[in-house]
Design a protein around this motif. Structure first.
Motif, short mmCIF file in Angstrom:
data_model
loop_
_atom_site.label_atom_id
_atom_site.label_comp_id
_atom_site.label_asym_id
_atom_site.label_seq_id
_atom_site.Cartn_x
_atom_site.Cartn_y
_atom_site.Cartn_z
N ALA A 96 49.06 6.39 91.40
CA ALA A 96 48.90 6.79 90.00
C ALA A 96 48.11 8.09 89.87
N ALA A 97 47.09 8.25 90.71
CA ALA A 97 46.29 9.49 90.66
C ALA A 97 47.05 10.69 91.16
N SER A 98 48.21 10.46 91.78
CA SER A 98 49.06 11.55 92.26
C SER A 98 49.95 12.12 91.16
N ILE A 99 49.92 11.53 89.99
CA ILE A 99 50.88 11.89 88.94
C ILE A 99 50.37 12.92 87.93
N PRO A 100 49.22 12.70 87.27
CA PRO A 100 48.95 13.44 86.03
C PRO A 100 49.00 14.95 86.13
N ASN A 101 48.22 15.56 86.99
CA ASN A 101 48.13 17.02 86.97
C ASN A 101 49.42 17.68 87.42
N VAL A 102 50.01 17.19 88.51
CA VAL A 102 51.21 17.88 89.02
C VAL A 102 52.42 17.67 88.13
#
Length: 336
Positions: A121-127
């Motif tokens: 989940a932390a791999s999603i927002p910014n990119v």
């Protein structure tokens, strides 16, 4: 909730930012905000590029909370927050996410799909928000148009490839300097993978892949060294969006070729956006594509995790360029 917490700070140094883990006051939620107990936080190359300029003589040059994106559980609600409750699993973009707790606007929150782990989940927002803003909002890519993503194995690169394929772009091209990463990039949706280790020689491959017409949209993360060739492979009315300049900020630009092709060069960044503008980017992505993430049509690409205390090791690994996708810090809930 404790009165203090551990948080990473970017501290000005003689050779750029030094990242220090410090004890800091635990945050409280203001109106329209929530406090999130962070379980994972994505790392981003931009913090190293910006950090290189953070020296005592620069302005501003004060220690600043580090980190851009998080995944975790809501621990407290501010006044006026609705639709969320303590314990909800959320992800989003917020300054200071390299911490045990972070404050985020409720408008920045995205619900984590059932079954998805914290690190994914932390791999999603910014990119994904960055990729959507570049490809859909700024480049206005349309179904049937060709798209080339430079530095395809990067975090934003892996997200952009998937979004381009999802919205019907064809062909989708991805560039890399590492041939061994080609299989992964094709698995994400790239029709063709172009190796760019030798400057100039990859232009012919792009032109062949587009039947000689060039690409309609380039989402670029490399910068100066590729600029001249990027302009060369643009189609008529093509759009070149500069997202990152990881290999340099300055390159050769043939203005006559830009004029002849009636092409556009667009720059995107969050550095000069207001909080309102940044939140709008997150909301546009969520409204358009969060459902595709929840259904598995768009997937986070997690390369490796490091413990929360291992930020420097994560940065060292990032600089090796060995990764494909995201590098994430994981936070031990028992250590709060």
């Amino acid at each position: 909730m404790s009165q203090t917490m551990k948080a990473w700070f970017a501290v000005p140094g003689a050779e750029g930012a030094v990242f220090e883990l410090r004890e800091a006051p635990a945050p409280t939620a203001g109106p329209g905000q929530v406090v999130v107990a962070v379980r994972a936080a994505g790392t981003n190359r931009g913090e190293l590029i910006r950090g290189a300029a953070l020296r005592p003589a620069s302005a501003p040059a004060n220690p600043a909370r580090a980190g851009t994106e998080f995944a975790g559980e809501i621990s407290a609600l501010g006044d006026g927050v609705s639709g969320w409750k303590p314990g909800d699993r959320v992800m989003g973009r917020a300054v200071g996410s390299y911490a045990q707790y972070v404050v985020a606007a409720q408008r920045a929150l995205m619900r984590i799909p059932d079954g998805m782990g914290w690190a994914e989940a932390a791999s999603i927002p910014n990119v994904f928000v960055t990729a959507h803003d570049a490809l859909v909002t700024n480049a206005a890519a349309k179904p049937g148009e060709s798209v080339m993503v430079t530095a395809g194995p990067s975090g934003v690169g892996t997200a952009t490839i998937q979004i381009a394929r999802h919205i019907g772009a064809t062909p989708v091209l991805a560039t890399t300097r590492t041939p061994a990463k080609a299989v992964t990039l094709r698995g994400l949706g790239a029709h063709e993978v172009v190796e760019t280790r030798e400057a100039g020689k990859w232009v012919d491959a792009v032109m062949r892949a587009t039947s000689g017409r060039g690409v309609d949209v380039i989402i670029d993360h490399v910068g100066g060294p590729m600029l001249a060739d990027n302009i060369q492979v643009l189609a008529l009315k093509g759009r070149l969006v500069s997202v990152g300049r990881n290999a340099g900020r300055v390159g050769d630009c043939d203005l006559d070729e830009i004029a002849r092709k009636r092409a556009s060069i667009l720059g995107v960044t969050f550095r000069t956006r207001t909080p309102e503008e940044s939140l709008a980017c997150s909301e546009r992505f969520a409204a358009h594509l969060l459902g595709a993430v929840a259904s598995g049509l768009l997937k986070p690409v997690l390369d490796r995790t490091f413990p929360f205390e291992g930020l420097r090791d994560a940065h060292k690994y990032m600089l090796s360029d060995a990764q494909t996708g995201k590098i994430v810090l994981t936070v031990d809930a028992g250590g709060r």
